[in-house]
Design a protein around this motif. Structure first.
Motif, short mmCIF file in Angstrom:
data_model
loop_
_atom_site.label_atom_id
_atom_site.label_comp_id
_atom_site.label_asym_id
_atom_site.label_seq_id
_atom_site.Cartn_x
_atom_site.Cartn_y
_atom_site.Cartn_z
N ARG A 1 10.99 -13.11 27.54
CA ARG A 1 12.20 -13.86 27.18
C ARG A 1 12.10 -15.31 27.64
N ASP A 2 11.52 -15.54 28.84
CA ASP A 2 11.33 -16.91 29.32
C ASP A 2 10.43 -17.68 28.36
N LYS A 3 9.38 -17.02 27.89
CA LYS A 3 8.45 -17.69 26.96
C LYS A 3 9.14 -18.06 25.66
N LYS A 4 9.98 -17.18 25.16
CA LYS A 4 10.68 -17.45 23.91
C LYS A 4 11.64 -18.64 24.06
N ASP A 5 12.39 -18.66 25.14
CA ASP A 5 13.30 -19.78 25.39
C ASP A 5 12.52 -21.09 25.50
N PHE A 6 11.40 -21.03 26.20
CA PHE A 6 10.58 -22.22 26.40
C PHE A 6 9.98 -22.70 25.07
N TRP A 7 9.51 -21.76 24.27
CA TRP A 7 8.92 -22.11 22.97
C TRP A 7 9.96 -22.82 22.10
N MET A 8 11.19 -22.35 22.13
CA MET A 8 12.23 -22.98 21.31
C MET A 8 12.56 -24.38 21.81
N MET A 9 12.50 -24.60 23.12
CA MET A 9 12.74 -25.94 23.65
C MET A 9 11.63 -26.90 23.24
N LYS A 10 10.38 -26.39 23.19
CA LYS A 10 9.25 -27.24 22.84
C LYS A 10 9.11 -27.45 21.34
N HIS A 11 9.62 -26.50 20.55
CA HIS A 11 9.48 -26.58 19.10
C HIS A 11 10.83 -26.41 18.42
N PRO A 12 11.72 -27.39 18.59
CA PRO A 12 13.07 -27.25 18.03
C PRO A 12 13.09 -27.15 16.51
N LYS A 13 12.20 -27.89 15.83
CA LYS A 13 12.17 -27.84 14.36
C LYS A 13 11.72 -26.47 13.87
N GLU A 14 10.64 -25.95 14.48
CA GLU A 14 10.16 -24.63 14.08
C GLU A 14 11.19 -23.55 14.39
N ALA A 15 11.90 -23.73 15.51
CA ALA A 15 12.94 -22.75 15.86
C ALA A 15 14.07 -22.80 14.84
N LYS A 16 14.41 -24.00 14.39
CA LYS A 16 15.48 -24.13 13.39
C LYS A 16 15.08 -23.49 12.07
N ALA A 17 13.78 -23.56 11.75
CA ALA A 17 13.28 -22.98 10.50
C ALA A 17 13.31 -21.45 10.51
N LYS A 18 13.50 -20.86 11.69
CA LYS A 18 13.58 -19.40 11.77
C LYS A 18 14.88 -18.87 11.15
N ILE A 19 15.83 -19.75 10.90
CA ILE A 19 17.12 -19.37 10.32
C ILE A 19 17.12 -19.73 8.84
N THR A 20 17.51 -18.81 8.00
CA THR A 20 17.52 -19.05 6.55
C THR A 20 18.67 -19.97 6.17
N GLU A 21 18.55 -20.53 4.97
CA GLU A 21 19.60 -21.43 4.46
C GLU A 21 20.93 -20.70 4.32
N LYS A 22 20.83 -19.42 3.91
CA LYS A 22 22.05 -18.63 3.77
C LYS A 22 22.74 -18.45 5.12
N GLU A 23 21.94 -18.23 6.15
CA GLU A 23 22.50 -18.04 7.48
C GLU A 23 23.09 -19.33 8.03
N TRP A 24 22.45 -20.48 7.70
CA TRP A 24 23.03 -21.75 8.13
C TRP A 24 24.36 -22.00 7.43
N ASN A 25 24.44 -21.59 6.18
CA ASN A 25 25.72 -21.73 5.46
C ASN A 25 26.79 -20.85 6.10
N GLN A 26 26.38 -19.64 6.53
CA GLN A 26 27.34 -18.75 7.21
C GLN A 26 27.77 -19.36 8.55
N TYR A 27 26.84 -20.06 9.19
CA TYR A 27 27.16 -20.72 10.45
C TYR A 27 28.17 -21.84 10.22
#
Length: 719
Positions: free
Chosen positions: A100-126
């Motif tokens: 879990r620490d690695k996942k949190d750290f990876w998202m901090m280092k790769h914010p764009k790639e982390a954002k791409a993990k969410i689909t357009e439909k899910e962003w619209n729901q957000y």
């Protein structure tokens, strides 16, 4: 002229004040706003522990340490930048980094790639508020692949391990980043680069050092680590007392019991920082003081010798074919007048989880947290209770004969003694004398082949009397988790007879020590204690500082019995060790220190670690003693649970007891020689050699016969 000069000076002053307030006022206001005073508390080493002769038992080993203090207004990105810089200077163990620490750290280092993990439909729901931040974050975590995590380099993981330490601390509280294996090179490099490492500092930390290894370790207790900090179930209490959440505190036994004495006063440092968290200046508010020291009552030279004796005799006994269940033994040595514990030793044979081999482990805490049937050692209390209740009078004779009670197996002593008095009953450990005493106490009458009727309230009478000696109640020792023992639940007449000879209720080894001390000192039940003094610390040495508090002896109660009664039992105990066919004469008659005491053997049932063998009939061995008989200075209790199966076995209790008392008096003589040059070593050496020769004879001669006979008789079942 004078007026004009004064007017001119005031005019200049007004102009200067106006310049400061109007022209430079905003600049000074910004300067004031950019600084902040923050006072932080740094932990100090705990107090030390010494033995009664000033030997260090528990010390503090200094450690180079690197700390991080999270100042106000510092965000995660700045903390991560600092962690990355520090990772280039020091090594850091990454084994505690979780997925879990690695996942949190990876998202901090790769914010764009982390954002791409969410689909357009899910962003619209957000955006439509059908998904919240927490749900989006969970989806991102779930979709991070192993391949993503494998992209983290070794330096990344090291940065993450450091960053994890940063976040485990609390605001304005120094958090240990590394305090083990900090090399001089790492310490120097960090110290030289503090300006570029906001929140980082170098300091001296400590860890607890138990000088004698595992000796007495279970009694000394443990201290929490800087990682675990305050125990969760007690954190609110400690926080209210001014502790920080990551402070180390005592978590068991002496370390916990005397936490308020040992923890010391923290050093306080005021740091002036700007808004970015950079330290502008530092001022020491108070130096802090190491915790106060404890001087224990224990003699560590004697303690180590006693533990060695227990180990030797247990391993020797284990070579017998019927000792497979024996896995522990206990010895308590106590000053019968002051209650000072001179030795509290317990050993347990257990399997090492790493090697799988059997080894001897410290089990000193078992002396007051576990209880056992102890057998005939309690007969001194039975005789005195008989005097007090009027069931017998000093010198009364009774016929030691087999008792034939209806619907009950024949009950008898290990040997039929005929007419004997109270002291002789103690000397040869007559069961029948005790049974007839308690029958009279309960208003009963023995007649062959007749049922036995006894007043059930006699259980209360006997137990309350035993309590006055310390049997069946807590001794009051200054340690937590003491057990009062185990009280048998049923009240059948046969069980009352068992109670009278120590084969029903269960007692701790420490209770036995308090019981025999009460008899030895003339009837005063003294509270045992482990701490002798509390002293101020000497900061730069291992010398003892000034006394703050000296623990005074505390009498819990005095036996409501005549002095001549107690002296009569004392003499009976001397006969056990020194006269004729006393049950311990084969082991103690040759001792030069005039000992007295009582042996005990109880038929019991095994309930140890091997649950598959619970309920197996076994023999418990015990021994209580004091010496010298005419002026007691030491009282002893020995308990060896589950010593053997069957009617006979090695007399481990007597072998341990003799060697322990020899060690006590030999050590005393050696110390007297060391402090008095007029004495020579020849006499001590000669006496020691004589004792060794006598002991060798004991192991192979008449004592083995005496003990075998005693054990065969004392363990007759009384159910």
């Amino acid at each position: 002229m004078l007026f004009f000069v004064v007017f001119l000076l005031f005019s200049i002053l007004v102009l200067r004040l106006g310049e400061l307030q109007i022209v430079f006022g905003e600049d000074f206001q910004r300067e004031l706003a950019r600084t902040e005073d923050i006072t932080i508390s740094n932990p100090v080493p705990r107090g030390k522990m010494y033995d009664r002769y000033g030997k260090v038992i528990v010390d503090n080993t200094p450690l180079n340490a690197i700390t991080y203090t999270k100042y106000q207004g510092v965000d995660q990105k700045k903390m991560l930048d600092t962690a990355a810089k520090l990772a280039k200077i020091i090594n850091k163990d990454t084994s505690k980094v979780r997925e879990r620490d690695k996942k949190d750290f990876w998202m901090m280092k790769h914010p764009k790639e982390a954002k791409a993990k969410i689909t357009e439909k899910e962003w619209n729901q957000y955006k439509g508020k059908k998904l919240d931040d927490k749900q989006i974050y969970k989806l991102q975590l779930k979709r991070i692949t192993d391949q993503d995590l494998d992209s983290l380099s070794a330096d990344d993981l090291k940065t993450l391990a450091i960053f994890r330490e940063f976040n485990s601390g609390y605001a304005l509280t120094p958090q240990i980043v590394k305090n083990k294996d900090v090399t001089p090179e790492e310490y120097a490099a960090v110290s030289e680069d503090l300006e570029n490492l906001p929140g980082i500092d170098t300091t001296t930390d400590w860890e607890r050092n138990y000088v004698f290894g595992d000796t007495l370790k279970t009694i000394l207790g443990d201290v929490s680590s800087s990682e675990s900090g305050l125990p969760k179930d007690e954190s609110e209490k400690y926080l209210a007392q001014g502790y920080s959440r990551n402070d180390r505190v005592g978590t068991s036994y002496l370390e916990k019991k005397y936490e308020d004495v040992l923890h010391g006063q923290k050093a306080k440092v005021k740091n002036v920082t700007n808004k970015s968290g950079k330290i502008i200046s530092t001022e020491v508010v108070s130096e802090g003081d190491r915790g106060n020291d404890l001087v224990l009552t224990v003699d560590m030279d004697l303690q180590t010798q006693v533990e060695k004796i227990i180990e030797d005799e247990m391993w020797a006994a284990k070579r017998s074919g019927n000792t497979g269940l024996m896995d522990r033994a206990f010895v308590v040595l106590m000053d019968p007048h002051t209650g000072e514990i001179l030795t509290m030793a317990g050993k347990k044979i257990a399997r090492n989880p790493e090697t799988g081999k059997l080894e001897m482990q410290d089990y000193a805490l078992g002396t007051f947290t576990t209880s056992y049937n102890v057998g005939s050692a309690v007969k001194g209390a039975t005789i005195l209770t008989g005097y007090k209740t009027g069931a017998i009078k000093p010198g009364d004779k009774q016929l030691d004969e087999p008792l034939v009670i209806a619907h009950t197996p024949i009950k008898k002593s290990w040997k039929t003694f005929g007419w004997i008095n109270d002291q002789r009953a103690l000397q040869v450990s007559s069961n029948v004398y005790m049974w007839k005493t308690v029958i009279a106490m309960g208003g009963g009458h023995y007649a062959p082949n007749k049922a036995l009727q006894l007043d059930p309230s006699t259980f209360d009478t006997l137990r309350k009397s035993f309590n006055q000696f310390g049997l069946g109640v807590r001794t009051g020792i200054d340690l937590p988790n003491e057990t009062p023992g185990v009280v048998g639940p049923e009240r059948k007449p046969g069980l009352l007879l068992d109670l009278a000879i120590g084969q029903y209720d269960m007692y701790t080894p420490l209770q036995l020590a308090q019981y025999v001390s009460t008899i030895a000192n003339g009837g005063y039940r003294v509270q045992p204690h482990m701490v002798k003094e509390i002293r101020e610390p000497e900061q730069d040495s291992n010398e003892l500082g000034p006394v703050i508090e000296e623990i005074q002896p505390k009498v819990l109660n005095h036996l409501d019995m005549k002095d001549e009664w107690i002296k009569r039992v004392q003499e009976g105990f001397r006969m056990v060790f020194q006269v004729g066919d006393g049950t311990a004469t084969g082991y103690f008659r040759s001792a030069t220190y005039n000992p007295a005491g009582k042996t005990g053997t109880a038929q019991a049932f095994y309930y140890g670690t091997d649950r598959s063998r619970w309920g197996t009939p076994v023999m418990n061995l015990s021994l209580v003693s004091f010496a010298p008989y005419d002026n007691p200075e030491v009282a002893m209790a020995v308990v060896v649970p589950w010593a053997y199966q069957g009617n006979t076995g090695p007399a481990v209790n007597d072998l341990i007891g003799r060697r322990v008392l020899d060690a006590y008096f030999d050590l005393k003589k050696n110390r007297q020689v060391a402090t008095d040059p007029a004495q020579t070593n020849n006499q001590t050496t000669q006496q020691t050699q004589e004792q060794q020769n006598n002991q060798t004879t004991q192991r192979t001669d008449e004592s083995q016969v005496n003990e075998t006979n005693q054990q065969t008789g004392e363990t007759q079942t009384n159910q």
